[in-house]
Design an enzyme around this catalytic site. Structure first.
Site, PDB file in Angstrom:
ATOM      1  N   HIS A 261      29.555  -0.452   4.252  1.00 32.35           N
ATOM      2  CA  HIS A 261      28.145  -0.063   4.241  1.00 32.35           C
ATOM      3  C   HIS A 261      27.574  -0.050   2.824  1.00 32.35           C
ATOM      4  O   HIS A 261      26.524  -0.660   2.562  1.00 32.35           O
ATOM      5  CB  HIS A 261      27.973   1.304   4.893  1.00 32.35           C
ATOM      6  CG  HIS A 261      26.549   1.671   5.155  1.00 32.35           C
ATOM      7  ND1 HIS A 261      25.802   2.424   4.291  1.00 32.35           N
ATOM      8  CD2 HIS A 261      25.738   1.392   6.197  1.00 32.35           C
ATOM      9  CE1 HIS A 261      24.585   2.596   4.792  1.00 32.35           C
ATOM     10  NE2 HIS A 261      24.519   1.987   5.953  1.00 32.35           N
TER      11      HIS A 261
ATOM     12  N   ASP B 138      25.782   6.116  -1.585  1.00 31.17           N
ATOM     13  CA  ASP B 138      26.237   5.593  -0.299  1.00 31.17           C
ATOM     14  C   ASP B 138      27.751   5.717  -0.265  1.00 31.17           C
ATOM     15  O   ASP B 138      28.348   6.441  -1.069  1.00 31.17           O
ATOM     16  CB  ASP B 138      25.802   4.121  -0.184  1.00 31.17           C
ATOM     17  CG  ASP B 138      25.616   3.666   1.248  1.00 31.17           C
ATOM     18  OD1 ASP B 138      26.627   3.623   1.985  1.00 31.17           O
ATOM     19  OD2 ASP B 138      24.485   3.355   1.641  1.00 31.17           O
TER      20      ASP B 138
ATOM     21  N   SER C  90      18.872   1.169   7.308  1.00 28.60           N
ATOM     22  CA  SER C  90      19.795   1.119   6.166  1.00 28.60           C
ATOM     23  C   SER C  90      19.703  -0.209   5.447  1.00 28.60           C
ATOM     24  O   SER C  90      19.889  -0.297   4.234  1.00 28.60           O
ATOM     25  CB  SER C  90      21.236   1.315   6.635  1.00 28.60           C
ATOM     26  OG  SER C  90      21.572   2.662   6.755  1.00 28.60           O
TER      27      SER C  90
END
Length: 704
Positions: A254, A199, A433
């Protein structure tokens, strides 16, 4: 040969990042899909050599003509190797992959065509960079604990994590959470379990993550700028930055949010809880940060970085790869990395599992369609559910989805997924996600609880997928396209005590007009509460425990059903009325413990069915009505109708009355014929319902 650049240029990459408030949806379209820019990489291609040509190319003699045509060319191994993993790389063919770098001003397609024509070159693959804008999370620090709520750990923001378990918040369906509180009584995680987060970079200094980070001790205590452990990567202390080719990570919201859902430290009086973040006794699983994207207001990834990250994770001890991203088409480099991880993770001494699992988000564009690598057979694909245990509008759905998990509502504030953010912050995000790391966290707990000698990825998948809660009750329309159901920790961590469910003793036949059913009361299970499935047996001979292996078998999914619930299974009308069928069933729990045989039901169809004239197998033109042929079918059905008014559709249902296929047909008033493709459905009996303004016609079909 590898894919040419024109095909690769069509690969539309979508990282399913989550957004906070409406006004902060930078870079997003209305449906939540990120604005994407795909750019072929100049000055670089990848080749896979034939084994017998390896020495020629790596010695330099194979580059003479390339140098003559294109100037200076550099060839290097794509996947760095070490003494420890050299043999594994050779068996997997990683040593055959090479990166060819040349002047970016040289036409890439010319170099590609040249190599495609060389003997000893098996495949040629181009690379691409995929760029898009990064949205932001909703930052919510300094939240206070709700009063009057008794929670298992002292982390102050646990009461905001509705997606874990009952935390006293209103408007949360009981099946919308993962039921982690009961699971924490079994285990909070094992330090030997490492989850690689592919990621954006993880904030490895975050107050709630730093104690649960994977650390490469040789690099931590070694010399800066030196590959102290000889694994081919320099200064890879907490993982590696594959986007920039450095050991220095660039933390971003994120990747940090995803990592927190898996392994934020539990019971430390700080922040949030991670699903596998331990119990406060240094027992949480660890996070390895494999950064695969740049983070400067936008994110850029390439297939080289992705493939290398999977290989690195396997070679350095990870058992799970957590991937909250997806793209529209497949790529050979990516598949090479995924396959290597699945087969070679867990090769280190003392590993709790042999092999690895790759867990991937299904996508956020709210459509029925395949995404990669989520649709790749080796991966576990994760869709999202909201607070009502239903599919949120953003979540993709498809036959290739394996499982669902909480992903939050479209406007994430309060009912989004709450976790860690970069720079010691906390906040909300939503999307598949966010659903994906829930499944990674549960998988980490399953390995922690059951891992050891002989534990395999196949056993992990069995426990993970067979312990879900069915979506048939809350989301019947999409349930067949959302995997096995909602992932649950409590069900996954129940111990196998070898006790089978009780046997059924009230199986009976039921007729309603021209529809036929088997009906029984769901049994109880001393350990699991109720069975996970029934195995229904059919034979033309009386059934006994001794001849069950000679009977036809049909599995009936009982997840979401309680003991005592009425179970109904539709029966197809037999082709020959002069038939006698015998039916019986057994029950099975999550662990495969099988009950005794139920009572046996005898059905003499000659006493039930009226005399019927057989219809022609291939009628030329039905005056009015619907005909389906061939039946049985191996996959393709022809649906032919006469003059039927208005819009028409076909729905196919399994024997549990669940819709497993839908197709809208032509609205023409004239007679017509179209095909229905049920080749993806398992062999068995189904009911096809043809709907129109004239009503509904049901036809039994058999898939062989």
């Amino acid at each position: 040969m590898g894919k040419n650049s024109s095909i690769l240029a069509a690969c539309l990459f979508m990282l399913f990042l989550s957004v906070g408030c409406e006004e902060r949806m930078d870079g997003l379209k209305e449906n939540g899909e990120l604005t994407v820019q795909v750019t072929p990489v100049s000055g670089k291609i990848f080749i896979r050599l034939e084994r017998n040509a390896l020495d020629c190319y790596t010695s330099g003699t194979g580059l003479a003509r390339v140098t003559e045509h294109f100037g200076k060319v550099t060839v290097s191994r794509l996947f760095p190797s070490s003494v420890e993993n050299k043999e594994r790389h050779r068996k997997a063919g990683l040593d055959l992959w090479y990166k060819v770098e040349f002047d970016p001003s040289v036409n890439t397609e010319e170099v590609q065509r040249f190599y495609q024509g060389q003997s000893g070159v098996e495949r040629v693959v181009c690379d691409e960079e995929i760029s898009f804008q990064l949205p932001q999370a909703v930052v919510c620090n300094n939240l206070s604990r709700s009063s009057g709520i008794s929670l298992p750990f002292n982390d102050p923001y646990l009461d905001r994590q509705w997606h874990y378990d009952e935390v006293g918040m209103e408007n949360i369906h009981e099946n919308a959470t993962i039921g982690v509180f009961k699971g924490w009584k079994v285990t909070g995680g094992d330090r030997r379990v490492v989850v690689a987060v592919l990621d954006c970079g993880v904030d490895y200094l975050h107050e709630d993550l730093k104690n649960n980070m994977w650390i490469n001790e040789k690099e931590l205590n070694g010399t800066s700028g030196v590959d102290d452990d000889g694994n081919g990567y320099v200064d890879d202390i907490y993982g590696y930055n594959f986007a920039y080719g450095t050991g220095s990570l660039n933390p971003h919201d994120h990747g940090t949010h995803v990592a927190g859902t898996i392994a934020a430290e539990n019971n430390n009086g700080t922040g949030v809880c991670g699903i596998a973040g331990g119990t406060g006794h240094q027992d949480g699983v660890r996070i390895m940060s494999c950064q695969i994207g740049t983070t400067m207001g936008s994110i850029t990834q390439n297939f080289e970085a992705l493939s290398k990250a999977f290989v690195y994770a396997a070679d350095n001890g990870a058992l799970i790869c957590q991937c909250s991203w997806a793209f529209a088409y497949s790529n050979e480099l990516l598949h090479t990395g995924v396959d290597y991880f699945v087969k070679n993770a867990g090769s280190q001494p003392g590993s709790l599992m042999k092999g690895g699992v790759v867990i991937v988000a299904a996508g956020n564009d709210g459509t029925h369609g395949m995404r990669y690598p989520a649709s790749y057979e080796s991966c576990i694909s994760v869709a999202a559910v909201n607070t009502e245990a239903k599919r949120p509008s953003y979540s993709n759905f498809d036959e290739t989805v394996d499982i669902s998990a909480p992903g939050g509502v479209k406007n994430p504030e309060e009912f989004g997924i709450f976790s860690t953010l970069a720079n010691n912050q906390y906040g909300y995000m939503n999307g598949t996600s966010m659903a994906c790391p829930h499944v990674s966290g549960i998988a980490a707990l399953i390995i922690s609880a059951y891992g050891g000698g002989g534990f395999t990825t196949e056993k992990l998948k069995q426990i993970l997928l067979e312990s879900c809660i069915s979506l048939n009750e809350t989301e019947p329309s999409y349930a067949p396209l959302m995997g096995k159901g909602i992932a649950r920790v409590d069900r996954a961590l129940w111990k196998d005590d070898g006790v089978a469910p009780e046997a059924v003793n009230d199986l009976c036949f039921k007729q309603e007009n021209e529809n036929y059913f088997l009906v029984w009361s769901n049994a109880s299970d001393p350990n699991d509460g109720s069975p996970r499935k029934s195995i229904l047996y059919r034979s033309s001979q009386p059934l006994t425990a001794a001849n069950l292996n000679q009977a036809e078998m049909q599995e009936v999914d009982l997840r979401g059903k309680d003991a005592g619930d009425e179970i109904t299974v539709a029966l197809p009308k037999p082709a020959d009325r002069n038939t006698v069928d015998y039916y019986a069933l057994t029950n099975a729990d999550t662990w495969g413990n099988i009950s005794g045989l139920s009572n046996v039901v005898e059905i003499r169809w000659v006493q039930i069915l009226p005399e019927e004239k057989p219809e022609p197998e291939h009628p030329d033109s039905p005056e009015k009505g619907v005909i389906v042929f061939p039946n049985p079918t191996t996959g393709i059905l022809n649906v032919k109708w006469g003059c039927i008014q208005g819009a028409k559709s076909v729905n196919v249902y399994d024997l549990m009355a669940r819709r497993v296929y839908t197709k809208i047909l032509s609205s023409s008033e004239s007679a017509g014929e179209e095909t229905v493709d049920i080749s993806r459905l398992p062999a068995g009996r189904y009911v096809l319902k043809f709907s129109s303004d004239d009503g509904v016609q049901a036809i039994n079909v058999v898939k062989i």
